[in-house]
Design a protein around this motif. Structure first.
Motif, PDB file in Angstrom:
ATOM      1  N   GLU A  32       0.812  -1.217   0.000  1.00 58.26           N
ATOM      2  CA  GLU A  32       0.000   0.000   0.000  1.00 58.26           C
ATOM      3  C   GLU A  32       0.847   1.269   0.000  1.00 58.26           C
ATOM      4  N   ILE A  33       2.182   1.129   0.055  1.00 56.89           N
ATOM      5  CA  ILE A  33       3.080   2.284   0.167  1.00 56.89           C
ATOM      6  C   ILE A  33       3.910   2.445  -1.102  1.00 56.89           C
ATOM      7  N   ALA A  34       4.062   3.687  -1.552  1.00 55.89           N
ATOM      8  CA  ALA A  34       4.972   4.005  -2.651  1.00 55.89           C
ATOM      9  C   ALA A  34       5.894   5.135  -2.197  1.00 55.89           C
ATOM     10  N   ILE A  35       7.198   4.890  -2.169  1.00 60.80           N
ATOM     11  CA  ILE A  35       8.174   5.932  -1.832  1.00 60.80           C
ATOM     12  C   ILE A  35       8.380   6.778  -3.092  1.00 60.80           C
ATOM     13  N   VAL A  36       7.997   8.045  -3.043  1.00 60.78           N
ATOM     14  CA  VAL A  36       8.056   8.890  -4.239  1.00 60.78           C
ATOM     15  C   VAL A  36       9.252   9.833  -4.245  1.00 60.78           C
ATOM     16  N   GLY A  37      10.045   9.828  -3.167  1.00 57.85           N
ATOM     17  CA  GLY A  37      11.225  10.686  -3.142  1.00 57.85           C
ATOM     18  C   GLY A  37      11.891  10.684  -1.792  1.00 57.85           C
ATOM     19  N   GLU A  38      13.128  11.205  -1.779  1.00 60.34           N
ATOM     20  CA  GLU A  38      13.892  11.332  -0.541  1.00 60.34           C
ATOM     21  C   GLU A  38      14.565  12.694  -0.531  1.00 60.34           C
ATOM     22  N   ALA A  39      14.660  13.281   0.670  1.00 64.10           N
ATOM     23  CA  ALA A  39      15.285  14.594   0.817  1.00 64.10           C
ATOM     24  C   ALA A  39      16.162  14.600   2.054  1.00 64.10           C
ATOM     25  N   GLY A  40      17.177  15.483   2.044  1.00 69.24           N
ATOM     26  CA  GLY A  40      18.113  15.558   3.156  1.00 69.24           C
ATOM     27  C   GLY A  40      17.902  16.732   4.081  1.00 69.24           C
ATOM     28  N   ASN A  41      16.956  17.611   3.745  1.00 67.33           N
ATOM     29  CA  ASN A  41      16.631  18.743   4.624  1.00 67.33           C
ATOM     30  C   ASN A  41      15.243  19.266   4.262  1.00 67.33           C
ATOM     31  N   GLY A  42      14.734  20.182   5.084  1.00 70.10           N
ATOM     32  CA  GLY A  42      13.380  20.679   4.885  1.00 70.10           C
ATOM     33  C   GLY A  42      13.188  21.449   3.597  1.00 70.10           C
ATOM     34  N   GLU A  43      14.186  22.212   3.207  1.00 67.44           N
ATOM     35  CA  GLU A  43      14.068  22.998   1.979  1.00 67.44           C
ATOM     36  C   GLU A  43      13.957  22.091   0.754  1.00 67.44           C
ATOM     37  N   GLU A  44      14.807  21.071   0.724  1.00 68.17           N
ATOM     38  CA  GLU A  44      14.759  20.108  -0.374  1.00 68.17           C
ATOM     39  C   GLU A  44      13.431  19.351  -0.364  1.00 68.17           C
ATOM     40  N   ALA A  45      12.923  19.054   0.831  1.00 67.95           N
ATOM     41  CA  ALA A  45      11.643  18.359   0.947  1.00 67.95           C
ATOM     42  C   ALA A  45      10.517  19.181   0.338  1.00 67.95           C
TER      43      ALA A  45
END
Length: 212
Positions: A32-45
């Motif tokens: 039921e889960i799809a990882i759509v991205g990864e970020a290293g800080n809040g701004e990138e998120a």
């Protein structure tokens, strides 16, 4: 479910690559889960979330550039439809209350099991709030029980809202109009001097109005 459009779209945010790897490995086997991205800080998120429109952002607090609390405030302002679930090692009341005020819908500690992490993601996706047991204990045990300046009807409405129910559901449950619920909600916020739904949840937990 094999179609990614039918899955819960999750963005992972942590400044430690090994932690990201570990979280991804715990989640990616769930159908039921799809990882759509990864970020290293809040701004990138924020940048990635704007492009990929995740349903849930699973985010740490201590990060460079823009930390989790600052990022939560930005998400509430710029991307309010995206729900935030904080995953952190910090179990202090100060961090928990700051995150709630910033608009996060859940707070879990990094020592939770894979199954509890999935339960938290799915609960927040469904519009509910979720706090791991250790977090709930901190909020309840360290709080002083104050006299609640609310009527019995307001306490009932606050309980239902803090459990993650919509205004429409509360209206049906109590056989009143949605407009009446909205009026009570405004009055409760005014009485408690809170501005956000997270603030209502925090008050309800601290004063024993809602049990988690």
């Amino acid at each position: 479910m094999t179609d990614e459009n039918n899955k819960i779209r999750v963005l992972l945010v942590d400044d430690h690559p090994l932690v990201l790897d570990g979280i991804r490995s715990r989640l990616e086997d769930d159908p039921e889960i799809a990882i759509v991205g990864e970020a290293g800080n809040g701004e990138e998120a924020l940048q990635i979330a704007t492009q990929r429109k995740p349903d849930i952002v699973l985010m740490d607090i201590n990060m460079p550039v823009l930390n989790g609390i600052e990022a939560a405030e930005k998400f509430a302002e710029l991307l309010p439809d995206i729900r935030l679930l904080m995953l952190t090692m910090h179990d202090s009341r100060e961090y928990i209350t700051k995150v709630l005020k910033a608009g996060a819908k859940g707070y879990i500690l990094k020592d939770v099991s894979s199954s509890e992490m999935l339960i938290a993601i799915k609960a927040v996706y469904q519009g509910k709030t979720y706090y791991s047991s250790g977090v709930t204990d901190i909020l309840v045990n360290e709080s002083s029980k104050k006299e609640v300046p609310l009527t019995d009807r307001e306490k009932t409405i606050l309980q239902l809202l803090a459990e993650g129910n919509s205004n429409k559901h509360v209206a049906r449950e109590l056989d009143i109009s949605v407009r009446t619920v909205e009026t009570h909600r405004r009055n409760i916020k005014r009485k408690l001097e809170v501005k956000t739904s997270a603030g209502l949840v925090k008050y309800a937990i601290e004063n024993g109005i809602v049990e988690l």
